[in-house]
Design a protein around this motif. Structure first.
Motif, mmCIF file in Angstrom:
data_model
loop_
_atom_site.group_PDB
_atom_site.id
_atom_site.type_symbol
_atom_site.label_atom_id
_atom_site.label_comp_id
_atom_site.label_asym_id
_atom_site.label_seq_id
_atom_site.Cartn_x
_atom_site.Cartn_y
_atom_site.Cartn_z
ATOM 1 N N THR A 290 0.820 -1.222 0.000
ATOM 2 C CA THR A 290 0.000 0.000 0.000
ATOM 3 C C THR A 290 0.852 1.270 0.000
ATOM 4 O OG1 THR A 290 -0.164 0.192 2.427
ATOM 5 C CG2 THR A 290 -1.744 -1.256 1.321
ATOM 6 N N PHE A 291 2.162 1.160 0.164
ATOM 7 C CA PHE A 291 3.034 2.334 0.198
ATOM 8 C C PHE A 291 3.456 2.690 -1.230
ATOM 9 C CE2 PHE A 291 4.804 1.145 4.685
ATOM 10 C CZ PHE A 291 3.529 1.291 5.209
ATOM 11 N N LYS A 292 3.334 3.949 -1.581
ATOM 12 C CA LYS A 292 3.574 4.338 -2.972
ATOM 13 C C LYS A 292 5.048 4.515 -3.323
ATOM 14 C CE LYS A 292 2.873 9.320 -2.078
ATOM 15 N NZ LYS A 292 4.206 9.780 -2.448
ATOM 16 N N ASP A 293 5.910 4.751 -2.342
ATOM 17 C CA ASP A 293 7.305 5.082 -2.637
ATOM 18 C C ASP A 293 8.295 3.989 -2.236
ATOM 19 O OD1 ASP A 293 6.801 7.516 -3.837
ATOM 20 O OD2 ASP A 293 6.892 8.635 -1.959
ATOM 21 N N VAL A 294 7.847 2.746 -2.225
ATOM 22 C CA VAL A 294 8.766 1.641 -1.931
ATOM 23 C C VAL A 294 8.544 0.485 -2.899
ATOM 24 C CG1 VAL A 294 8.822 2.193 0.534
ATOM 25 C CG2 VAL A 294 7.278 0.415 -0.290
ATOM 26 N N ASN A 295 9.606 -0.261 -3.082
ATOM 27 C CA ASN A 295 9.519 -1.545 -3.773
ATOM 28 C C ASN A 295 10.234 -2.561 -2.890
ATOM 29 O OD1 ASN A 295 8.955 -3.369 -5.892
ATOM 30 N ND2 ASN A 295 11.051 -3.160 -6.661
ATOM 31 N N TYR A 296 9.723 -3.761 -2.821
ATOM 32 C CA TYR A 296 10.408 -4.803 -2.053
ATOM 33 C C TYR A 296 10.470 -6.066 -2.907
ATOM 34 C CZ TYR A 296 5.826 -6.895 -1.071
ATOM 35 O OH TYR A 296 4.599 -7.471 -1.208
ATOM 36 N N TYR A 297 11.305 -6.977 -2.493
ATOM 37 C CA TYR A 297 11.546 -8.193 -3.265
ATOM 38 C C TYR A 297 11.019 -9.374 -2.460
ATOM 39 C CZ TYR A 297 14.294 -4.596 -5.318
ATOM 40 O OH TYR A 297 14.658 -3.396 -5.871
ATOM 41 N N GLU A 298 10.263 -10.238 -3.109
ATOM 42 C CA GLU A 298 9.559 -11.305 -2.401
ATOM 43 C C GLU A 298 10.498 -12.036 -1.442
ATOM 44 O OE1 GLU A 298 7.001 -15.396 -3.218
ATOM 45 O OE2 GLU A 298 7.775 -14.228 -4.911
ATOM 46 N N PRO A 299 10.241 -11.933 -0.150
ATOM 47 C CA PRO A 299 11.172 -12.494 0.831
ATOM 48 C C PRO A 299 10.923 -13.975 1.110
ATOM 49 C CG PRO A 299 9.444 -11.294 1.970
ATOM 50 C CD PRO A 299 9.154 -11.163 0.495
ATOM 51 N N LYS A 300 12.013 -14.719 1.216
ATOM 52 C CA LYS A 300 11.938 -16.124 1.622
ATOM 53 C C LYS A 300 12.421 -16.297 3.060
ATOM 54 C CE LYS A 300 10.572 -17.794 -2.347
ATOM 55 N NZ LYS A 300 9.242 -18.443 -2.511
ATOM 56 N N ALA A 301 13.276 -15.388 3.525
ATOM 57 C CA ALA A 301 13.851 -15.486 4.864
ATOM 58 C C ALA A 301 13.025 -14.651 5.846
ATOM 59 C CB ALA A 301 15.308 -15.040 4.846
ATOM 60 N N ASN A 302 13.622 -14.303 6.970
ATOM 61 C CA ASN A 302 12.925 -13.542 8.008
ATOM 62 C C ASN A 302 13.237 -12.058 7.940
ATOM 63 O OD1 ASN A 302 15.641 -14.059 8.817
ATOM 64 N ND2 ASN A 302 15.127 -13.553 10.936
ATOM 65 N N PHE A 303 13.651 -11.592 6.779
ATOM 66 C CA PHE A 303 13.929 -10.168 6.583
ATOM 67 C C PHE A 303 13.511 -9.757 5.176
ATOM 68 C CE2 PHE A 303 17.768 -12.688 5.922
ATOM 69 C CZ PHE A 303 18.122 -12.354 4.622
ATOM 70 N N ILE A 304 13.375 -8.449 4.982
ATOM 71 C CA ILE A 304 12.854 -7.912 3.720
ATOM 72 C C ILE A 304 13.772 -6.795 3.248
ATOM 73 C CG2 ILE A 304 10.885 -6.770 2.611
ATOM 74 C CD1 ILE A 304 9.124 -8.015 4.862
ATOM 75 N N LEU A 305 14.166 -6.856 1.983
ATOM 76 C CA LEU A 305 14.949 -5.785 1.357
ATOM 77 C C LEU A 305 13.985 -4.823 0.675
ATOM 78 C CD1 LEU A 305 17.772 -4.646 0.547
ATOM 79 C CD2 LEU A 305 17.536 -5.963 -1.573
ATOM 80 N N VAL A 306 14.142 -3.540 0.990
ATOM 81 C CA VAL A 306 13.252 -2.509 0.465
ATOM 82 C C VAL A 306 14.058 -1.498 -0.352
ATOM 83 C CG1 VAL A 306 11.647 -0.636 1.063
ATOM 84 C CG2 VAL A 306 11.674 -2.749 2.411
ATOM 85 N N LYS A 307 13.502 -1.106 -1.497
ATOM 86 C CA LYS A 307 14.104 -0.038 -2.310
ATOM 87 C C LYS A 307 13.226 1.203 -2.219
ATOM 88 C CE LYS A 307 15.854 1.186 -6.891
ATOM 89 N NZ LYS A 307 16.040 0.747 -8.303
ATOM 90 N N ILE A 308 13.861 2.338 -1.954
ATOM 91 C CA ILE A 308 13.159 3.619 -1.841
ATOM 92 C C ILE A 308 12.989 4.221 -3.229
ATOM 93 C CG2 ILE A 308 13.299 5.954 -0.891
ATOM 94 C CD1 ILE A 308 15.163 4.694 1.303
ATOM 95 N N LEU A 309 11.759 4.579 -3.583
ATOM 96 C CA LEU A 309 11.475 5.135 -4.904
ATOM 97 C C LEU A 309 11.353 6.655 -4.900
ATOM 98 C CD1 LEU A 309 8.823 2.503 -6.112
ATOM 99 C CD2 LEU A 309 11.314 2.460 -6.388
ATOM 100 N N ASN A 310 11.402 7.243 -3.729
ATOM 101 C CA ASN A 310 11.306 8.704 -3.594
ATOM 102 C C ASN A 310 12.709 9.309 -3.699
ATOM 103 O OD1 ASN A 310 11.135 11.362 -2.532
ATOM 104 N ND2 ASN A 310 9.282 10.815 -1.386
ATOM 105 N N ASP A 311 12.913 10.206 -4.659
ATOM 106 C CA ASP A 311 14.230 10.806 -4.873
ATOM 107 C C ASP A 311 14.718 11.615 -3.677
ATOM 108 O OD1 ASP A 311 14.331 9.732 -7.402
ATOM 109 O OD2 ASP A 311 13.604 11.560 -8.406
#
Length: 365
Positions: A290-311
């Motif tokens: 639901t957040f407009k300025d993030v992208n994340y990669y489908e996590p398999k482990a117990n942590f999540i990598l997030v990419k910030i889309l806001n300059d």
């Protein structure tokens, strides 16, 4: 707020306290990737009963511990070697293999490259493709697997991307490596958090391939980094013998050996952990959607990598905002191929996850 001048790891709470004046015991570490439940209740209740065991030396070959691990992972105890954390075993195997050139799937944990360098070798990276959500495509990897490579190093699931290679793809990779005389070191530190563990773990492959070493430990899933207990599974008995010959005697203290036997048998704790992580992982990802300025990669482990889309927002901004609320996330800009638009956080208890999600939403929602 003091601007962050260095990258902090999950164990750097003392530094955080010094720089930000936040008592370390009050910090919720979303950077450490440790099971939020804490240590096994069975271990907590029974370890004190074994305190007198420290008056004697540990069993030299750790046969009882290795048999407990073998039962836990459904393997032959003779294919298991234990060590002072998986970090010791990474170092020992690389020292024995002495790779001239290693290929590392990255971005990933920096210790692999360091150990190869200490052993006199050089490393290069196979860059995981972000456009493919950091997944491995065997055909692409195959082009870099040739006789110039001695060792392939894979973290599976991978830190920090939380992506994973299936066992069927790992078998293809092992076949390619076998043809070129390449050993494969697979670090499965986080595999027990994966919902589809049996589709990912490479331990069954150690029965059929003599060129694979699978590493695991108790620091993350069993929330016991201070015990320093790791283990490796390898069907190459000659290689195991060489590593044991290089290893210092009694590398694991008596209480750590006893604790391992206890925690590997705590089936209720193991099941509870896997259920918690699976449900929270799904819930957090739905919220991030639901957040407009993030992208994340489908996590398999117990942590999540997030990419910030806001300059106008960086990982440092997220780090600073979280620290103000006594929460610590991992700025991933010091990982190979990542920059200051990436951060990672691990899954904690539901109410703690909600607190961090609120911070992220205020900046990027």
């Amino acid at each position: 707020m003091t601007q962050k001048s260095e990258h902090f790891h999950g164990s750097d709470l003392e530094k955080i306290e010094e720089i930000y004046h936040v008592p370390r015991e009050e910090i919720i570490s979303f950077a450490s990737n440790v099971n939020p439940i804490g240590i096994s209740p069975k271990l907590r209740a029974t370890l004190a009963e074994h305190i007198d065991d420290i008056t004697g030396y540990p069993e030299r070959e750790y046969t009882s511990l290795r048999k407990s691990i073998a039962e836990y992972i459904d393997s032959n105890f003779k294919n298991i070697i234990v060590g002072n954390g998986s970090s010791e075993l990474i170092s020992l195997f690389i020292q024995i293999l002495k790779p001239h050139k290693a290929l590392i799937l990255g971005p990933t944990y920096s210790e692999y490259e360091r150990e190869v360098s200490l052993a006199g070798g050089t490393s290069r990276y196979y860059r995981l493709d972000e456009s493919r959500s950091f997944s491995v495509h065997v055909d692409s990897l195959a082009k870099q697997l040739n006789e110039s490579i001695d060792l392939l190093i894979i973290c599976n699931p991978n830190n920090p991307t939380s992506t994973a290679i299936s066992r069927s793809d790992m078998r293809k990779i092992l076949d390619l490596c076998k043809e070129n005389g390449i050993y494969v070191l697979v670090d499965e530190t986080y595999v027990e958090f994966a919902e589809d563990l049996n589709a990912i773990t490479s331990i069954p492959l150690t029965q059929y391939y003599n060129n694979i070493i699978v590493l695991r430990g108790i620091s993350k899933f069993f929330a016991a980094p201070g015990l320093r207990l790791g283990y490796a599974v390898c069907g190459n008995r000659d290689l195991i013998k060489s590593v044991v010959g290089r290893q210092d005697p009694w590398s694991i203290n008596t209480l750590a050996a006893v604790a391992g036997e206890i925690m590997f048998s705590d089936t209720d704790y193991i099941s509870q952990t896997r259920q918690l992580i699976a449900s929270e992982r799904e819930r957090i990802c739905k919220k991030l959607d639901t957040f407009k300025d993030v992208n994340y990669y489908e996590p398999k482990a117990n942590f999540i990598l997030v990419k910030i889309l806001n300059d106008n927002v960086t990982a440092t901004d997220v780090f600073e905002a979280a620290i103000q609320e006594k929460m610590m996330i991992r700025d991933c800009s010091d990982f190979p191929f990542l920059d200051n638009k990436y951060f990672r956080f691990c899954i904690m208890m539901p109410e703690q996850n909600d607190q961090l999600l609120k911070v992220i939403e205020n900046l990027l929602g």
